[in-house]
Structures are given as structure tokens and as C-alpha cells.
Design an enzyme around this catalytic site. Sequence first.
Site, PDB file in Angstrom:
ATOM      1  N   SER A 179       0.789  -1.232   0.000  1.00 38.51           N
ATOM      2  CA  SER A 179       0.000   0.000   0.000  1.00 38.51           C
ATOM      3  C   SER A 179       0.821   1.282   0.000  1.00 38.51           C
ATOM      4  O   SER A 179       0.292   2.338  -0.336  1.00 38.51           O
ATOM      5  CB  SER A 179      -0.952  -0.006   1.189  1.00 38.51           C
ATOM      6  OG  SER A 179      -0.222  -0.109   2.385  1.00 38.51           O
ATOM      7  N   HIS A 238      -5.617  -4.278  -1.286  1.00 38.67           N
ATOM      8  CA  HIS A 238      -5.511  -3.210  -2.294  1.00 38.67           C
ATOM      9  C   HIS A 238      -5.568  -3.723  -3.731  1.00 38.67           C
ATOM     10  O   HIS A 238      -5.504  -2.929  -4.668  1.00 38.67           O
ATOM     11  CB  HIS A 238      -4.221  -2.406  -2.084  1.00 38.67           C
ATOM     12  CG  HIS A 238      -4.287  -1.513  -0.892  1.00 38.67           C
ATOM     13  ND1 HIS A 238      -4.829  -0.259  -0.927  1.00 38.67           N
ATOM     14  CD2 HIS A 238      -3.901  -1.718   0.397  1.00 38.67           C
ATOM     15  CE1 HIS A 238      -4.773   0.292   0.275  1.00 38.67           C
ATOM     16  NE2 HIS A 238      -4.208  -0.575   1.099  1.00 38.67           N
ATOM     17  N   LYS A 271     -12.457  -1.199   0.890  1.00 31.79           N
ATOM     18  CA  LYS A 271     -11.724  -0.342  -0.049  1.00 31.79           C
ATOM     19  C   LYS A 271     -12.477  -0.301  -1.382  1.00 31.79           C
ATOM     20  O   LYS A 271     -13.432   0.449  -1.497  1.00 31.79           O
ATOM     21  CB  LYS A 271     -10.276  -0.833  -0.170  1.00 31.79           C
ATOM     22  CG  LYS A 271      -9.553  -0.811   1.185  1.00 31.79           C
ATOM     23  CD  LYS A 271      -8.092  -1.053   1.064  1.00 31.79           C
ATOM     24  CE  LYS A 271      -7.427  -1.377   2.384  1.00 31.79           C
ATOM     25  NZ  LYS A 271      -7.453  -0.306   3.372  1.00 31.79           N
TER      26      LYS A 271
HETATM   27  N1  PMP Z   1      -4.789  -5.649   5.071  1.00 30.42           N
HETATM   28  C1  PMP Z   1      -4.210  -4.697   4.320  1.00 30.42           C
HETATM   29  C2  PMP Z   1      -3.091  -5.091   3.398  1.00 30.42           C
HETATM   30  C3  PMP Z   1      -4.647  -3.366   4.394  1.00 30.42           C
HETATM   31  O1  PMP Z   1      -4.080  -2.418   3.651  1.00 30.42           O
HETATM   32  C4  PMP Z   1      -5.719  -3.059   5.257  1.00 30.42           C
HETATM   33  C5  PMP Z   1      -6.305  -1.653   5.338  1.00 30.42           C
HETATM   34  N2  PMP Z   1      -5.504  -0.659   5.772  1.00 30.42           N
HETATM   35  C6  PMP Z   1      -6.267  -4.067   6.030  1.00 30.42           C
HETATM   36  C7  PMP Z   1      -5.797  -5.355   5.898  1.00 30.42           C
HETATM   37  C8  PMP Z   1      -7.369  -3.784   6.998  1.00 30.42           C
HETATM   38  O2  PMP Z   1      -8.584  -3.770   6.342  1.00 30.42           O
HETATM   39  P1  PMP Z   1      -9.853  -3.070   7.027  1.00 30.42           P
HETATM   40  O3  PMP Z   1      -9.699  -1.618   6.874  1.00 30.42           O
HETATM   41  O4  PMP Z   1     -11.009  -3.661   6.285  1.00 30.42           O
HETATM   42  O5  PMP Z   1      -9.856  -3.505   8.466  1.00 30.42           O
END
Ligand code: PMP
Length: 396
Positions: free
Chosen positions: A186, A214, A244
Site C-alpha cells: 500500500s 488493495h 476499499k
Molecule cells: N490488510 C491490508 C493489506 C490493508 O491495507 C488493510 C487496510 N488498511 C487491512 C488489511 C485492513 O482492512 P480493514 O480496513 O477492512 O480492516
Amino acid sequence: MSSHVLENFLKENLEDLKGKGLYNEIDTLESANGPVIKINGKELINLSSNNYLGLATDKRLIEACNEATKTYGVGAGAVRTINGTLKVHIELEEKLAKFKHTEAAIAYQSGFNCNMAAISAVMDKNDAILSDELNHASIIDGCRLSKAKIIRFNHSDMDDLRAKAKEATESGLYNKVMVITDGVFSMDGDIAKLPEIVKIAEEFDLITYVDDAHGSGVLGKGAGTVKHFGLSDKVDFQIGTLSKAIGVVGGYVAGKQDLIDWLKVRSRPFLFSTSLTPGAAAACIEAIDILSNSTELQEKLWENADYLKQGLKDIGFDIGNSETPITPVIIGDEVKTQKFSKRLNEEGVYAKSIVFPTVPRGTGRVRNMPTAAHTKEMLDQAISTYKKVGKELGII
Ligand code: PMP
């Protein structure tokens, strides 16, 4: 009376953070998290949301959410295994499995929760996990919770992974060894080298776990990074978030039926935390239907991302090596990066700075997340604002 020990601990640490300029002041939105947001009465072009496809404000999802809320109420009322499993949860899981090309799927309350749930349901202190050093915090915490031995490999370094996989499997110390990676990273927007990871996993009989938060909705005609590489039957755990590209909230694992059956009896957030709200589940179903029937939104997302990237590159910014819509503008120095983001904000563009410790020292960047909902005019305005601020701060 509150604890003096706690009071002192909080005071000292908060002051320390504030003194170092590391205390994060949180902005409050007075609008939906769409392509333009309102903060303190001011409208800003929003380049910081994960609402990749603009579905968070899509009328069809809102309608589905409202309908399900009327039928089932606002809350599911119980954990899944008591009587909090509603028809919308089952329908969502069936749709997710189809969307991900797997036998089955299980939904959780968030992507974060999902990683906490899934890793520790399968791995324990007699196991080892090979984890990319840039994996998301929820993967790191999920690994820690499992009590397995965590072996970090250098970011996307396949020689390092192979050497560590060989050592771990030949040591005889572990019952099971897992390799775990983000599908798309990310902070830089690079894609995991899944074909090579799967090859190494086959050679050493590793369990494969890909968190595609992502990549889902973005790559592989929406189905994600695993599908993008044609590896749907070669990855044991496909993790995704519903917050997302899907635009709602929640997380899921897609995989073989036996794996999902096991998670339904052993993963603790499924057993002990109330299920997704009916409205959220129904909105997710609607989103998956939209993505299953058309690639229009993904095409728009990529078109906008390419446009923004080219525009920023043309005026002289370093935008790194992103392979996805995630568009970092690398500034380097932490203080300058923060100043840059602040000046953009003052000029009407909301793009957050990301600095150490989230990224290595000296690689501070302003991260831009273009979406399908941005218009060309908004992107043009963002690019000309970047130009103005970049010149002003001597970066371009
Ligand atoms: N895994 C990854 C790779 C993420 O980028 C994120 C979000 N920041 C999450 C898990 C967490 O997802 P959520 O916002 O649905 O809790």
C-alpha cells in the site's frame, strides 16, 4: 479514582509524541468520503481515500443497504455461531467465493479482524511464518497472535524467501510453514511476485496466504491479484477487505471448502464477535454484483490513475515504481514532506504525507489515491496545485 500509574504513563507518552511532532491530529469530514470532501467548511479534492471505485456513495449500494436494514434491522443481534447468521451473510459468502473463483468464503467484520482470525486459526507455536518485511500491520499482529515463529524476508526478495523457506522446512523444527504477503503493497503500489512465491511454496510445501486488500476490485478484472496471475487454485488463503474497492466494511477469506469449514469452527472473531450489519452485507452483495457484471469502474479507475501519474511525472515529480493506482510522490525529507502535504491542503488538495516509521527514513512521500469517481477537471486541478506547491518548495 483513576490510577496514578496510568495517568503518568499517558501524560508522559502523549507529551513525548507531541514534542516530537508525531502526534497525529485527526481530521473530521463533514461530507461523504467521495472525490471531493469537506473539512472545516472547506471543500478539498480528495486523494486519500481507499474508495477506489467510488462505491462508498453509489446509490445502488445505499438502496441495498436501506432495504436490508428495513428487513433485518440495523444490527445482526448475535455472533454468527449463535443466531447472528442472516441470509444476507450466506449470500455474501457465496458471491465472494464465486467472485474469487474459490470453493467457499467466510466473511468477517473487517479486514484487520480477518487477519487476526485466519492466521491464528491455522498456525501455532510449533509452526513458522515467512512474512514479507513490508506486510500490513494486521498481518503482523495476526502472525504474533498465532505464536508461530515469524521469519521476515526482505521485501519481494525471492532469493531471500527461497533461502529462508529451505532453512525453515529442512530444520525439522516446524510442523507447518506458511508464506504470507500483501497482494499489493500500500505504500509503494507494487505487486507481490506471486508466480515466484507460489513456485517456492510448491517446492517446499508451504501454505500460501495473500492479503489482497488493495488488489481486489482493482486487478484481475476486479477479482484481485491472485486472479491477475491466474493462480486462483494455487493460493490457500485469499484475504480481502470489503472496505476499499467494495466501498463498505468487512473482510473475508476465500479458499477451499475445508479451510472455510475450519475457520467457521476455530476463528475467534467469527465465534465471539457480532457479525457484519445486515445493511453492510447487502451493500457488499450489490457491489460484487456490479463488479461481476461490468469492468467499467475498474477501467475508469485505471484511466484516472494513469492520467494522474503521467501528469505528476511530466511536471518532474518522482512517483516511484507503482504498478497500481496507488501514486506516491516521493519527497524524501520528513519535514519537507509534511510541509508539502499541508500546503496542498491549504491550496485545496487533500493528500496525506507518509513518513518514518510507516516508510523508511528519507523516503517520505505524499500518497495519492485516485479513484473512478474523480473527473479529469479534478485531476487537472490537483496536478496544477502540485506544480505550484512543488515549485514553491523547490522540489521540481
Ligand atoms: N490488510 C491490508 C493489506 C490493508 O491495507 C488493510 C487496510 N488498511 C487491512 C488489511 C485492513 O482492512 P480493514 O480496513 O477492512 O480492516
